[in-house]
Design a protein around this motif. Structure first.
Motif, PDB file in Angstrom:
ATOM      1  N   ILE A 354       0.811  -1.426  -0.059  1.00 51.74           N
ATOM      2  CA  ILE A 354       0.404  -0.264   0.416  1.00 51.74           C
ATOM      3  C   ILE A 354       0.945   1.535   0.070  1.00 51.74           C
ATOM      4  N   PRO A 355       1.817   1.456   1.034  1.00 53.45           N
ATOM      5  CA  PRO A 355       3.139   2.628   0.575  1.00 53.45           C
ATOM      6  C   PRO A 355       3.236   2.804   0.016  1.00 53.45           C
ATOM      7  N   PHE A 356       3.683   2.083  -0.649  1.00 51.49           N
ATOM      8  CA  PHE A 356       4.171   1.955  -2.069  1.00 51.49           C
ATOM      9  C   PHE A 356       3.664   2.685  -3.986  1.00 51.49           C
ATOM     10  N   VAL A 357       2.521   2.083  -3.300  1.00 47.52           N
ATOM     11  CA  VAL A 357       1.791   2.590  -4.572  1.00 47.52           C
ATOM     12  C   VAL A 357       0.934   4.181  -4.260  1.00 47.52           C
ATOM     13  N   SER A 358       0.952   4.275  -2.807  1.00 51.44           N
ATOM     14  CA  SER A 358       0.143   5.598  -1.811  1.00 51.44           C
ATOM     15  C   SER A 358       1.277   6.791  -2.154  1.00 51.44           C
ATOM     16  N   SER A 359       2.141   6.511  -1.895  1.00 52.43           N
ATOM     17  CA  SER A 359       2.897   7.607  -1.888  1.00 52.43           C
ATOM     18  C   SER A 359       3.447   7.973  -2.761  1.00 52.43           C
ATOM     19  N   LEU A 360       3.694   6.817  -3.558  1.00 51.75           N
ATOM     20  CA  LEU A 360       4.462   7.787  -5.328  1.00 51.75           C
ATOM     21  C   LEU A 360       3.455   8.075  -5.879  1.00 51.75           C
ATOM     22  N   SER A 361       2.032   7.616  -6.333  1.00 51.47           N
ATOM     23  CA  SER A 361       1.183   8.502  -6.741  1.00 51.47           C
ATOM     24  C   SER A 361       1.075   9.799  -6.379  1.00 51.47           C
ATOM     25  N   ASP A 362       1.104   9.739  -5.021  1.00 47.65           N
ATOM     26  CA  ASP A 362       0.555  10.993  -4.333  1.00 47.65           C
ATOM     27  C   ASP A 362       1.236  12.293  -4.727  1.00 47.65           C
ATOM     28  N   ASP A 363       2.769  11.564  -5.186  1.00 51.15           N
ATOM     29  CA  ASP A 363       3.505  12.754  -5.524  1.00 51.15           C
ATOM     30  C   ASP A 363       3.608  12.886  -6.399  1.00 51.15           C
ATOM     31  N   ILE A 364       2.483  11.847  -7.662  1.00 46.80           N
ATOM     32  CA  ILE A 364       3.183  11.526  -9.839  1.00 46.80           C
ATOM     33  C   ILE A 364       1.552  12.807  -9.640  1.00 46.80           C
ATOM     34  N   ILE A 365       0.828  13.138  -8.246  1.00 45.96           N
ATOM     35  CA  ILE A 365      -0.812  13.450  -9.054  1.00 45.96           C
ATOM     36  C   ILE A 365      -0.364  15.103  -8.029  1.00 45.96           C
ATOM     37  N   ASN A 366       0.441  15.053  -7.454  1.00 45.70           N
ATOM     38  CA  ASN A 366       1.027  16.649  -6.817  1.00 45.70           C
ATOM     39  C   ASN A 366       1.284  16.929  -8.258  1.00 45.70           C
ATOM     40  N   SER A 367       2.533  16.583  -8.772  1.00 40.65           N
ATOM     41  CA  SER A 367       2.834  17.041  -9.775  1.00 40.65           C
ATOM     42  C   SER A 367       2.419  17.891 -10.969  1.00 40.65           C
ATOM     43  N   VAL A 368       1.317  17.091 -10.808  1.00 39.86           N
ATOM     44  CA  VAL A 368       0.311  17.403 -12.207  1.00 39.86           C
ATOM     45  C   VAL A 368      -0.211  19.204 -12.106  1.00 39.86           C
ATOM     46  N   PRO A 369       0.258  20.033 -12.678  1.00 41.79           N
ATOM     47  CA  PRO A 369       0.265  21.275 -13.044  1.00 41.79           C
ATOM     48  C   PRO A 369      -1.271  21.776 -12.399  1.00 41.79           C
ATOM     49  N   GLN A 370      -1.438  22.566 -11.375  1.00 38.74           N
ATOM     50  CA  GLN A 370      -2.312  23.600 -10.884  1.00 38.74           C
ATOM     51  C   GLN A 370      -3.550  24.122 -12.316  1.00 38.74           C
ATOM     52  N   ALA A 371      -3.033  24.417 -13.197  1.00 34.84           N
ATOM     53  CA  ALA A 371      -3.706  24.801 -13.805  1.00 34.84           C
ATOM     54  C   ALA A 371      -4.617  24.318 -15.429  1.00 34.84           C
ATOM     55  N   LEU A 372      -3.947  22.958 -14.466  1.00 36.03           N
ATOM     56  CA  LEU A 372      -5.259  21.971 -15.804  1.00 36.03           C
ATOM     57  C   LEU A 372      -6.364  21.416 -15.007  1.00 36.03           C
ATOM     58  N   ARG A 373      -6.341  22.030 -13.367  1.00 33.95           N
ATOM     59  CA  ARG A 373      -7.667  21.611 -12.534  1.00 33.95           C
ATOM     60  C   ARG A 373      -8.149  22.930 -12.516  1.00 33.95           C
ATOM     61  N   ASP A 374      -7.324  24.262 -12.643  1.00 35.16           N
ATOM     62  CA  ASP A 374      -8.058  25.342 -13.115  1.00 35.16           C
ATOM     63  C   ASP A 374      -8.815  25.368 -13.978  1.00 35.16           C
ATOM     64  N   GLY A 375      -8.308  25.281 -15.485  1.00 35.84           N
ATOM     65  CA  GLY A 375      -8.976  25.340 -16.289  1.00 35.84           C
ATOM     66  C   GLY A 375     -10.246  24.157 -16.495  1.00 35.84           C
ATOM     67  N   SER A 376     -10.053  23.677 -15.894  1.00 34.58           N
ATOM     68  CA  SER A 376     -11.349  22.092 -15.514  1.00 34.58           C
ATOM     69  C   SER A 376     -11.933  23.014 -15.134  1.00 34.58           C
ATOM     70  N   TYR A 377     -12.137  23.928 -13.766  1.00 28.74           N
ATOM     71  CA  TYR A 377     -13.293  24.493 -12.711  1.00 28.74           C
ATOM     72  C   TYR A 377     -13.762  25.080 -13.339  1.00 28.74           C
ATOM     73  N   GLY A 378     -12.960  26.041 -14.700  1.00 23.98           N
ATOM     74  CA  GLY A 378     -13.503  27.086 -15.567  1.00 23.98           C
ATOM     75  C   GLY A 378     -14.532  27.041 -16.722  1.00 23.98           C
ATOM     76  N   LEU A 379     -14.437  25.168 -16.692  1.00 27.54           N
ATOM     77  CA  LEU A 379     -15.321  25.348 -17.820  1.00 27.54           C
ATOM     78  C   LEU A 379     -16.871  24.421 -16.748  1.00 27.54           C
ATOM     79  N   GLY A 380     -16.642  24.279 -15.699  1.00 26.38           N
ATOM     80  CA  GLY A 380     -17.954  24.032 -15.279  1.00 26.38           C
ATOM     81  C   GLY A 380     -17.750  22.531 -14.537  1.00 26.38           C
ATOM     82  N   ALA A 381     -16.438  22.209 -14.786  1.00 26.32           N
ATOM     83  CA  ALA A 381     -16.504  20.614 -14.216  1.00 26.32           C
ATOM     84  C   ALA A 381     -16.138  20.591 -12.804  1.00 26.32           C
ATOM     85  N   THR A 382     -16.814  19.607 -11.499  1.00 22.41           N
ATOM     86  CA  THR A 382     -16.696  19.004 -10.297  1.00 22.41           C
ATOM     87  C   THR A 382     -15.344  19.320 -10.296  1.00 22.41           C
TER      88      THR A 382
END
Length: 490
Positions: A354-382
């Protein structure tokens, strides 16, 4: 002189050389740094490197070569009759080394004197008893020849150690004088230091490459030797694993399919446990959890990665196995006959992953640019739509790498399988039956007094080579997937 003291002495000379080299360069420049080609620290580093690098290279080379030279000199003292009694020269030399170590420890403890330890006419019974009184492990059938060889081995080793200490210290002093002589204003100390440091870094990188190459070559050569004694077709297509050490393997059946099936089956169950839990926990920690919760939950999850695998094995044997047996055993559903089963090992291994998958996936997800999230929110996505349709696809290459890393960890696990899954090599779909894996059988085949000229011992290398090829294939597959999706999202 012990090796640790040689190292300390070399480092002391290097430290003194650094200070003297720096001061000499400044003195020759009249105290004006601007008159120097390089910074004063480079002149000191040049002296320190000329002391440490040649000295440590000589020390390492000497420590590698000396045992071969000493054993070659001592083995000539062993007559053929002694070798016949000991079954092989290697076993006799092992006894010689053990006796030499016993003599050295007995002298250090004061049980015997140095003169008595070197006495060529010492009574074998007397000296053996003294060694046993000193707590040294000496077999009862030690002979006069082995004792004389042990005395010679100890004398040559002590002489070699003394010569090594003298040679290393002389090289260190020579390097210090060489470096101090170069500490003049026009000397390009910075260029020399940077070239030496680059060579050191290249050597450090080469160690990993050469080690990997050595491991692969060792597996290849021993695997070839195994297939000379046992048919490769029977090994890869056989469905029965029944090694027999009688008659040098004449009656052994060494089919690898049951072991591969057990390896994949247990790893599959472990991944079915670890991937959903680890991935969902990573999504929660990175996207939903507050900083306070994250600061507590993430370290607690990562603690699981620091628990020794033997502890997980005992947990599987003493806790998870009996618990599953109470539910699925004779008193429950009647599917399980004993606590050691595929399900037991798979569940505990999944918790470990579990920690191998969780810790590495957490670091990968945090490395996704915030601009992608903001663009999705700007288009009305939840928030959930953004995670599902934007964040996870963008992080998919890293998540696949984390899952493949967990899979490789599961395939190579040994202790949990030995204690939790049993030792039966069988082809079955029932997860409540005992099975075993390739790694567990590698350990069992090389445990005990194994004859390394027999197929039963050499098969461990064939199993290791098979596991290596499978893991390499998984890495190639992961690389293909990562490249495919990375091109899509860049």
């Amino acid at each position: 002189m012990p090796v640790i003291w040689i190292i300390v002495a070399v480092l002391a000379i290097a430290g003194a050389g650094y200070i003297l080299g720096r001061q000499r360069a400044l003195a020759r420049a009249g105290g004006d740094r601007r008159a120097l080609h390089s910074l004063p620290s480079y002149y000191g580093s040049n002296v320190a490197l000329k002391v440490a690098v040649p000295s440590f290279l000589l020390l390492i080379a000497w420590m590698i070569v000396q045992p071969f030279v000493v054993e070659n000199a001592v083995s000539g003292m062993i007559p053929q009759s002694e070798i016949d009694e000991g079954s092989s020269l290697g076993l006799v030399m092992a006894e010689v080394r053990r006796a030499a170590t016993g003599l050295e420890n007995a002298v250090a403890q004061g049980v015997i004197t140095e003169d008595f330890a070197r006495n060529a006419r010492a009574d074998i019974t007397d000296i053996t008893q003294r060694l046993k009184d000193a707590g040294q492990i000496v077999t009862s059938d030690i002979t006069q020849t082995i004792l004389r060889a042990a005395q010679r081995y100890r004398l040559l080793s002590a002489t070699g150690d003394m010569m090594m200490a003298i040679a290393v210290l002389l090289v260190a002093l020579a390097g210090a004088l060489w470096g101090l002589r170069e500490s003049v204003p026009l000397f390009r100390a910075r260029n020399v230091v940077e070239r030496v440091m680059r060579a050191i870094l290249v050597a450090a990188a080469s160690v990993a490459i050469l080690t990997t190459l050595g491991i692969v070559l060792s597996l290849i050569f021993n695997t070839i030797e195994f297939f000379r004694l046992y048919p490769a077709w029977d090994f890869f297509t056989g469905t029965n694993w029944a090694p027999s050490f009688s008659g040098r393997g004449g009656s052994s059946e060494l089919g690898v399919l049951p072991l591969l099936w057990g390896t994949f089956y247990i790893s599959l169950i472990a991944l079915l446990v670890a991937v959903p839990i680890g991935l969902f926990s990573a999504i929660y920690l990175s996207e939903y959890a507050s900083k306070h919760v994250r600061s507590i939950a993430k370290p607690m999850i990562e603690v699981l990665a620091g628990i020794p695998t033997i502890v997980y094995g005992l947990f599987a044997l003493l806790t998870v196995g009996p618990l599953l047996l109470a539910v699925f055993g004779k008193e429950g559903l009647g599917w399980m006959q004993a606590g050691t089963a595929v399900m037991t090992a798979g569940l505990v291994m999944g918790v470990m992953l579990i920690p191998f998958v969780s810790s590495l996936s957490d670091d990968i997800i945090n490395s996704v640019p915030q601009a992608l999230r903001d663009g999705s929110y700007g288009l009305g996505a939840t928030k959930s739509e953004t995670i599902r349709q934007v964040v996870l696809p963008a992080a998919l290459p890293g998540i696949v790498g984390a899952i493949l890393l967990a899979a490789s960890r599961a395939i190579g696990e040994t202790m949990i399988v030995v204690l939790g899954a049993g030792a039966a090599a069988r082809l079955s779909l029932n997860p409540f039956e005992a099975m075993t894996t390739v790694t567990a059988k590698i350990v069992s085949q090389l445990t005990g007094d194994a004859d390394f000229a027999s197929p039963e011992a050499l098969v461990a290398f064939a199993l290791g080579m098979t596991l290596f090829v499978i893991t390499l294939g998984l890495n190639v597959l992961a690389l293909y997937i990562v490249r495919k999706y990375r091109e899509q999202y860049e």
